[in-house]
Design a protein around this motif. Sequence first.
Motif, PDB file in Angstrom:
ATOM      1  N   ASP A  99       0.843  -1.193  -0.252  1.00 33.46           N
ATOM      2  CA  ASP A  99       0.037  -0.079  -0.051  1.00 33.46           C
ATOM      3  C   ASP A  99       0.562   1.407   0.046  1.00 33.46           C
ATOM      4  O   ASP A  99       0.496   2.276  -0.861  1.00 33.46           O
ATOM      5  CB  ASP A  99      -1.026   0.024   1.278  1.00 33.46           C
ATOM      6  CG  ASP A  99      -2.246  -0.989   0.914  1.00 33.46           C
ATOM      7  OD1 ASP A  99      -2.344  -1.492  -0.263  1.00 33.46           O
ATOM      8  OD2 ASP A  99      -2.865  -1.270   1.970  1.00 33.46           O
ATOM      9  N   PRO A 100       2.017   1.366   0.615  1.00 37.46           N
ATOM     10  CA  PRO A 100       2.673   2.654   0.747  1.00 37.46           C
ATOM     11  C   PRO A 100       3.268   2.882  -0.601  1.00 37.46           C
ATOM     12  O   PRO A 100       3.283   4.237  -0.850  1.00 37.46           O
ATOM     13  CB  PRO A 100       3.940   2.440   1.748  1.00 37.46           C
ATOM     14  CG  PRO A 100       3.372   1.401   2.549  1.00 37.46           C
ATOM     15  CD  PRO A 100       2.433   0.480   1.874  1.00 37.46           C
ATOM     16  N   ILE A 101       3.773   1.873  -1.304  1.00 36.30           N
ATOM     17  CA  ILE A 101       4.088   2.330  -2.653  1.00 36.30           C
ATOM     18  C   ILE A 101       3.040   2.557  -3.507  1.00 36.30           C
ATOM     19  O   ILE A 101       3.258   3.227  -4.666  1.00 36.30           O
ATOM     20  CB  ILE A 101       5.293   1.301  -3.192  1.00 36.30           C
ATOM     21  CG1 ILE A 101       6.060   1.975  -4.535  1.00 36.30           C
ATOM     22  CG2 ILE A 101       4.650   0.000  -3.265  1.00 36.30           C
ATOM     23  CD1 ILE A 101       6.658   2.987  -4.327  1.00 36.30           C
ATOM     24  N   SER A 103       0.431   4.250  -2.872  1.00 35.42           N
ATOM     25  CA  SER A 103      -0.113   5.432  -2.828  1.00 35.42           C
ATOM     26  C   SER A 103       0.888   6.422  -3.371  1.00 35.42           C
ATOM     27  O   SER A 103       0.665   7.547  -3.951  1.00 35.42           O
ATOM     28  CB  SER A 103      -0.118   5.594  -1.183  1.00 35.42           C
ATOM     29  OG  SER A 103      -1.063   4.999  -0.786  1.00 35.42           O
ATOM     30  N   GLU A 104       2.275   6.326  -3.234  1.00 33.16           N
ATOM     31  CA  GLU A 104       3.347   7.013  -3.633  1.00 33.16           C
ATOM     32  C   GLU A 104       3.436   6.979  -5.332  1.00 33.16           C
ATOM     33  O   GLU A 104       3.479   8.099  -5.883  1.00 33.16           O
ATOM     34  CB  GLU A 104       4.693   6.281  -3.185  1.00 33.16           C
ATOM     35  CG  GLU A 104       5.928   7.590  -3.199  1.00 33.16           C
ATOM     36  CD  GLU A 104       7.154   6.965  -2.730  1.00 33.16           C
ATOM     37  OE1 GLU A 104       7.992   7.931  -2.657  1.00 33.16           O
ATOM     38  OE2 GLU A 104       7.183   5.746  -2.162  1.00 33.16           O
ATOM     39  N   GLN A 122      12.828  -4.679  -2.381  1.00 34.63           N
ATOM     40  CA  GLN A 122      13.527  -5.648  -1.355  1.00 34.63           C
ATOM     41  C   GLN A 122      13.170  -6.894  -1.607  1.00 34.63           C
ATOM     42  O   GLN A 122      12.090  -7.478  -1.876  1.00 34.63           O
ATOM     43  CB  GLN A 122      12.769  -4.999   0.188  1.00 34.63           C
ATOM     44  CG  GLN A 122      13.148  -3.734   0.417  1.00 34.63           C
ATOM     45  CD  GLN A 122      12.715  -3.607   1.746  1.00 34.63           C
ATOM     46  OE1 GLN A 122      11.688  -4.227   2.225  1.00 34.63           O
ATOM     47  NE2 GLN A 122      13.282  -2.745   2.446  1.00 34.63           N
ATOM     48  N   GLN A 180      10.224   6.267  -2.671  1.00 33.22           N
ATOM     49  CA  GLN A 180      10.948   5.858  -1.351  1.00 33.22           C
ATOM     50  C   GLN A 180      10.631   4.694  -0.825  1.00 33.22           C
ATOM     51  O   GLN A 180      11.217   3.668  -0.575  1.00 33.22           O
ATOM     52  CB  GLN A 180      10.927   6.946  -0.264  1.00 33.22           C
ATOM     53  CG  GLN A 180      11.527   8.279  -0.618  1.00 33.22           C
ATOM     54  CD  GLN A 180      13.003   7.970  -1.305  1.00 33.22           C
ATOM     55  OE1 GLN A 180      13.724   7.326  -0.274  1.00 33.22           O
ATOM     56  NE2 GLN A 180      13.467   8.701  -2.208  1.00 33.22           N
ATOM     57  N   HIS A 181       9.170   4.302  -1.089  1.00 33.87           N
ATOM     58  CA  HIS A 181       8.740   2.977  -0.302  1.00 33.87           C
ATOM     59  C   HIS A 181       8.969   1.918  -1.257  1.00 33.87           C
ATOM     60  O   HIS A 181       9.017   2.016  -2.453  1.00 33.87           O
ATOM     61  CB  HIS A 181       7.248   3.346  -0.167  1.00 33.87           C
ATOM     62  CG  HIS A 181       6.991   3.969   0.949  1.00 33.87           C
ATOM     63  ND1 HIS A 181       6.546   5.344   0.554  1.00 33.87           N
ATOM     64  CD2 HIS A 181       6.590   3.986   2.149  1.00 33.87           C
ATOM     65  CE1 HIS A 181       6.128   5.854   1.628  1.00 33.87           C
ATOM     66  NE2 HIS A 181       6.305   5.238   2.697  1.00 33.87           N
ATOM     67  N   PRO A 182       9.509   0.585  -0.806  1.00 31.56           N
ATOM     68  CA  PRO A 182       9.820  -0.537  -1.264  1.00 31.56           C
ATOM     69  C   PRO A 182       8.893  -1.271  -2.079  1.00 31.56           C
ATOM     70  O   PRO A 182       7.697  -1.196  -1.576  1.00 31.56           O
ATOM     71  CB  PRO A 182      10.626  -1.469  -0.463  1.00 31.56           C
ATOM     72  CG  PRO A 182       9.756  -0.951   1.139  1.00 31.56           C
ATOM     73  CD  PRO A 182       9.607   0.426   0.646  1.00 31.56           C
ATOM     74  N   ARG A 184       8.051  -5.329  -2.874  1.00 30.72           N
ATOM     75  CA  ARG A 184       8.732  -6.471  -2.280  1.00 30.72           C
ATOM     76  C   ARG A 184       8.905  -7.632  -3.441  1.00 30.72           C
ATOM     77  O   ARG A 184       7.864  -7.725  -4.225  1.00 30.72           O
ATOM     78  CB  ARG A 184       7.419  -7.083  -1.283  1.00 30.72           C
ATOM     79  CG  ARG A 184       7.751  -8.428  -0.657  1.00 30.72           C
ATOM     80  CD  ARG A 184       6.732  -8.713   0.490  1.00 30.72           C
ATOM     81  NE  ARG A 184       6.819 -10.101   0.785  1.00 30.72           N
ATOM     82  CZ  ARG A 184       6.743 -10.291   2.251  1.00 30.72           C
ATOM     83  NH1 ARG A 184       6.231  -9.293   2.900  1.00 30.72           N
ATOM     84  NH2 ARG A 184       6.958 -11.631   2.723  1.00 30.72           N
TER      85      ARG A 184
END
Length: 288
Positions: A99-101, A103-104, A122, A180-182, A184
């Motif tokens: 979810d974080p990436i 959104s980014e 990652q 910035q967010h990875p 997976r």
Amino acid sequence: MTDVSDEKPVPVSVLIPTRNEESNLPRCLDAVAGWADEVLVVDSQSTDDTIEIAEGYGAEVIQFEYDGGWPKKRQWALDTYDFDNEWILLLDADEILLDPIKSEIAEAIQTDEYDGYWLRFQLHFLGRPLRHGGFDLWKLYLFRHGKGRYERRFEGQDESMSDIEIHEHVVVDGEVGRLQHPVRHENWNSLYRYIEKHNEYSEWEATLYHEGDSGAVEPDLFGNQAQRRRWLKDLLVRVPGFPLITFLYHYVLRLGFLDGKPGFIYCVLKGVQRFHAKAKWYELEARE
């Protein structure tokens, strides 16, 4: 940031290359189905349930048949498919958007400042995140359609070398940012499949060493990660013991031993892959 739970899909086209990826593909598609406006799966005659899985998630599936040469799978799709959106996101079947990436990405593609973005991947291996060893990768996998293309590193590519771009990198014509967010990266295929796939990769790499490199990404110690890795490999590939150096670099210098047995196995496999490529390179030189 944009809420990934919004009903309106993000105006991005996700391109996923596959070949017998029934173990990995559901988790990849789970993350993008309903989030991305378009999902394209480019398949290479899978004999398992890959196609049925992709269609079950509503993805468009097209077939790619490789008989050598250029383009390979991803670039062929970029050249020939009529995408619905301006922005293209490349993913492998064993890569999962959290979810974080998501959104980014949704926020990043609303700006006119950049024509592409580096994403960080990652690595998870044998059920464990590899937090050490230096295995996180930055890949230029988000870009405007028509602005990004894969470099072509050498001419003599044939069907034994895998039908997908291996260590060719995307080059973007324009300004490039960094998210910035990875993402997976977690492969659930067996080690048999992993080794089989990297046997094809070593064929490509050995021929690259033999024929020389004319890629668009210049080796540069002070450049981005792709340029630094290429500079180091060009420097070390002719050094005796390069496979052992690879293992020691990841396992000792970059603390890969802290990741337990999965870290040890992965570091060994990286060294073995270098050994296979160098041995095949020697074979090509000996034939001449």
